[in-house]
Design a protein around this motif. Structure first.
Motif, PDB file in Angstrom:
ATOM      1  N   HIS A 149      32.044  42.255  45.848  1.00  0.00           N
ATOM      2  CA  HIS A 149      32.549  41.164  46.672  1.00  0.00           C
ATOM      3  C   HIS A 149      31.614  40.861  47.833  1.00  0.00           C
ATOM      4  O   HIS A 149      31.242  41.746  48.601  1.00  0.00           O
ATOM      5  CB  HIS A 149      33.937  41.526  47.221  1.00  0.00           C
ATOM      6  CG  HIS A 149      34.588  40.412  47.970  1.00  0.00           C
ATOM      7  ND1 HIS A 149      35.402  40.620  49.052  1.00  0.00           N
ATOM      8  CD2 HIS A 149      34.539  39.064  47.820  1.00  0.00           C
ATOM      9  CE1 HIS A 149      35.842  39.469  49.516  1.00  0.00           C
ATOM     10  NE2 HIS A 149      35.318  38.499  48.789  1.00  0.00           N
ATOM     11  N   TYR A 193      31.952  36.956  43.831  1.00  0.00           N
ATOM     12  CA  TYR A 193      33.072  37.848  43.538  1.00  0.00           C
ATOM     13  C   TYR A 193      33.108  38.132  42.044  1.00  0.00           C
ATOM     14  O   TYR A 193      33.174  37.206  41.235  1.00  0.00           O
ATOM     15  CB  TYR A 193      34.418  37.272  43.970  1.00  0.00           C
ATOM     16  CG  TYR A 193      35.559  38.192  43.591  1.00  0.00           C
ATOM     17  CD1 TYR A 193      35.691  39.429  44.217  1.00  0.00           C
ATOM     18  CD2 TYR A 193      36.443  37.858  42.579  1.00  0.00           C
ATOM     19  CE1 TYR A 193      36.707  40.295  43.852  1.00  0.00           C
ATOM     20  CE2 TYR A 193      37.464  38.717  42.216  1.00  0.00           C
ATOM     21  CZ  TYR A 193      37.593  39.941  42.857  1.00  0.00           C
ATOM     22  OH  TYR A 193      38.582  40.809  42.492  1.00  0.00           O
ATOM     23  N   ARG A 199      33.459  50.096  43.885  1.00  0.00           N
ATOM     24  CA  ARG A 199      33.585  48.851  44.649  1.00  0.00           C
ATOM     25  C   ARG A 199      32.374  48.719  45.562  1.00  0.00           C
ATOM     26  O   ARG A 199      31.935  49.693  46.172  1.00  0.00           O
ATOM     27  CB  ARG A 199      34.852  48.857  45.497  1.00  0.00           C
ATOM     28  CG  ARG A 199      35.065  47.552  46.266  1.00  0.00           C
ATOM     29  CD  ARG A 199      36.457  47.516  46.919  1.00  0.00           C
ATOM     30  NE  ARG A 199      36.784  46.189  47.370  1.00  0.00           N
ATOM     31  CZ  ARG A 199      36.623  45.770  48.632  1.00  0.00           C
ATOM     32  NH1 ARG A 199      36.156  46.579  49.552  1.00  0.00           N
ATOM     33  NH2 ARG A 199      36.952  44.536  48.966  1.00  0.00           N
ATOM     34  N   HIS A 207      31.467  46.106  48.631  1.00  0.00           N
ATOM     35  CA  HIS A 207      31.870  44.999  49.492  1.00  0.00           C
ATOM     36  C   HIS A 207      30.730  44.768  50.472  1.00  0.00           C
ATOM     37  O   HIS A 207      30.349  45.666  51.225  1.00  0.00           O
ATOM     38  CB  HIS A 207      33.157  45.360  50.244  1.00  0.00           C
ATOM     39  CG  HIS A 207      33.637  44.274  51.132  1.00  0.00           C
ATOM     40  ND1 HIS A 207      33.298  44.217  52.466  1.00  0.00           N
ATOM     41  CD2 HIS A 207      34.423  43.205  50.892  1.00  0.00           C
ATOM     42  CE1 HIS A 207      33.868  43.154  53.012  1.00  0.00           C
ATOM     43  NE2 HIS A 207      34.554  42.526  52.071  1.00  0.00           N
TER      44      HIS A 207
END
Length: 163
Positions: A39, A61, A144, A146
């Motif tokens: 993201h 994204y 993940r 970010h």
């Protein structure tokens, strides 16, 4: 945190950056879990960026690794004109901070700076990133990533390999 864990996490992130810089896409993708979220939020105002990619705008994204795999496919097949020619990049990481999470996962925050050269011009992107690392054997998978892009006035192509 102990020094050995700090070293191992830093080396993992450096290998990830090196794979990207070398355009070793197989090694790069292998470091992400199948369900890995990627993201890059958009800024709503000077100091506030979107936090929920399903409700706010994002620059990039991907809900899972398939998004990165699609980008790599487009790079390899020449189907993304924006990547011809591919830029030469160098990713710099520093100020690595580690916090333990449940299930032996780690939250790792870094400052990053990517310098790149493409079509006789040099440029840069920089910002902050937060990784969630999931144990995988004697290493980790990125569950993940970010990324907060601090210089978001974008005068060139921006893609995952810049971050």
């Amino acid at each position: 945190m102990n020094a050995q864990l700090q070293y191992r996490v830093e080396q993992f992130l450096y290998r990830n950056a090196e794979a990207c810089d070398n355009q070793d896409w197989d090694a790069y993708l292998a470091m992400f879990s199948e369900d890995s979220e990627f993201h890059l939020p958009q800024w709503d105002s000077e100091h506030v960026y979107t936090t929920d990619p399903k409700k706010g705008m994002s620059l990039i994204y991907y809900a899972n690794r398939g998004g990165l795999e699609d980008r790599v496919f487009r790079i390899r097949t020449g189907k993304a004109a924006s990547t011809i020619p591919m830029p030469r990049t160098v990713h710099l990481l520093n100020n690595v901070r580690i916090a333990p999470l449940a299930n032996d996962e780690l939250e790792v925050r870094v400052n990053w700076h990517t310098l790149f050269y493409r079509m006789q011009a040099s440029d840069q992107f920089y910002g902050l990133a937060t990784y969630r690392l999931r144990p995988d054997g004697d290493s980790w998978k990125i569950a993940r990533k970010h990324v907060v892009l601090l210089n978001d006035r974008i005068n060139s192509v921006l893609d995952f390999y810049h971050l």
